[in-house]
Scaffold this active site. Structure first.
Site, PDB file in Angstrom:
ATOM      1  CD  GLN A  70      -3.325  -0.464  -0.066  1.00 10.86           C
ATOM      2  OE1 GLN A  70      -3.070   0.973  -0.662  1.00 10.86           O
ATOM      3  NE2 GLN A  70      -4.082  -1.345  -0.604  1.00 10.86           N
ATOM      4  CB  SER A  71       3.920   2.360  -1.904  1.00 11.54           C
ATOM      5  OG  SER A  71       4.547   3.634  -1.970  1.00 11.54           O
ATOM      6  CG  ASN A  72       0.769   6.598   0.717  1.00 15.22           C
ATOM      7  OD1 ASN A  72      -0.677   6.626   0.866  1.00 15.22           O
ATOM      8  ND2 ASN A  72       0.563   6.415   2.567  1.00 15.22           N
TER       9      ASN A  72
END
Ligand SMILES: *Cc1c(COP(=O)(O)O)cnc(C)c1O
Length: 337
Positions: A70-72
């Site tokens: 869930q990398s921004n």
């Protein structure tokens, strides 16, 4: 002049938070870098202004980067690339969170939903390969080159010397806001800047920019994954690379890396951290995320309790974004609501 694209919706607001500040016993200000844009918002877009300008100058056709599931950063890069008409490939670490197990592709929620929406290609990066992420990016770049593409690698978090210049610039923006009287008066500066730290580029830019623009004498990044020793080395390396690009960055604020708010694991909060995240949302309307900003706020509460941030201090809390990550973690938060 170092080339830069205008991607940030700025200046982002500098907000006083008197009620939350009173509760914590400090003078609290928040720099709203969760509002640097629309779906692409957060701290990464400031770094991408420089990184993607470099990619354009090098006539890249495809942007390659990596991150957690869930990398921004991966999401901001994918959206910015789409906006520029560039293809984007993401190497995402498998199995970061219990509710997002391998195999790939990961559930289209939160950041992953947005990445899929803008057409980014998502490829799995085995957890055991994370330490070799730069090698994996290089390998993928070679394969793309063989296919006739011109790949451009953006490092993890956009954190290199060039990306860090985005946060030097953010400190110039805060300085202007202070000069306009939009922040604390007499003196027009903060005692300390606090923020979440995951790959070190934000911290490196702030440490150099806060000194250059006299925003604060001290910076306290809260590590969300590795320990203080690791980040000391990473941040110093990025600072050195940034200084090589801009000779005017010859001073640094005091860097105090705090690794007491890492919680049980990357992306996972303990009960107390969850309670802080929920309480802050309910008493101030400041919506934080469980991977980064919530841990930084919980860390600030801890640092005030331990006396490391003195009562009455003028604190600038940098809100770095992360809303899509929060929205992907409904199950983990349910109990605390
Ligand atoms: C990436 C990120 C951070 C950490 O910034 P780094 O420059 O990687 O240390 C903090 N908060 C949010 C919401 C992020 O996405």
């Amino acid at each position: 002049m170092i080339p830069r694209l205008a991607l940030v919706h700025g200046p982002t607001p500098l907000e006083a938070m008197p009620r939350l500040g009173r509760e914590l016993g400090i003078e609290l200000w928040v720099k709203r870098d969760d509002a640097t844009g629309g779906a692409e918002a957060g701290n990464k877009i400031r770094k991408l202004e420089y990184l993607l300008a470099d990619a354009k100058a090098k006539r890249a056709t495809v942007i390659l980067t990596c991150g957690g599931t869930q990398s921004n950063h991966a999401r901001a890069t994918a959206i910015a690339a789409a906006r520029l008409g560039l293809r984007c490939e993401l190497l995402l670490r498998e199995g970061d969170l219990a509710d997002m197990p391998s195999p790939f592709p990961p559930q289209a929620t939160g950041n992953v939903l947005l990445e899929r929406l803008v057409g980014a290609i998502i490829r799995p990066l085995a957890r055991s390969d994370w330490s070799r992420r730069n090698q994996r990016l290089e390998e993928r770049a070679r394969a793309l080159t063989a296919d006739g593409e011109t790949p451009y690698i953006v490092p993890e978090g956009g954190s290199n010397g060039l990306g860090a210049l985005g946060y030097v610039r953010a400190m110039a923006e805060v300085r202007e806001q202070l000069n306009y009287g939009l922040g604390p008066q007499r003196p027009k500066r903060f005692d300390v800047i606090v923020h979440a730290c995951g790959s070190g580029g934000t911290a490196a830019g702030i440490v150099l920019g806060a000194a250059r623009h006299e925003v604060a004498p001290q910076v306290r990044p809260f590590a969300v994954c590795d320990d203080a020793r690791y980040f000391q080395a990473v941040i110093e390396r990025i600072m050195g690379d940034a200084q090589a690009l801009d000779e005017s960055l010859d001073r640094a604020a005091d860097l105090v890396i705090d690794d007491r708010a890492r919680g049980p694991a990357y992306g996972v909060m303990d009960r107390l951290q969850l309670a802080v995240l929920v309480r802050v949302a309910r008493t101030s309307g400041l919506v934080l995320d469980p991977t980064y900003t919530g841990k930084a706020m919980a860390g600030l509460v801890g640092a005030i309790t331990s006396g490391d941030v003195a009562l009455g201090s003028r604190v600038l809390f940098l809100h770095t974004g992360g809303l899509p990550g929060l929205l992907a973690q409904g199950a983990a938060l349910a109990e605390a609501l």
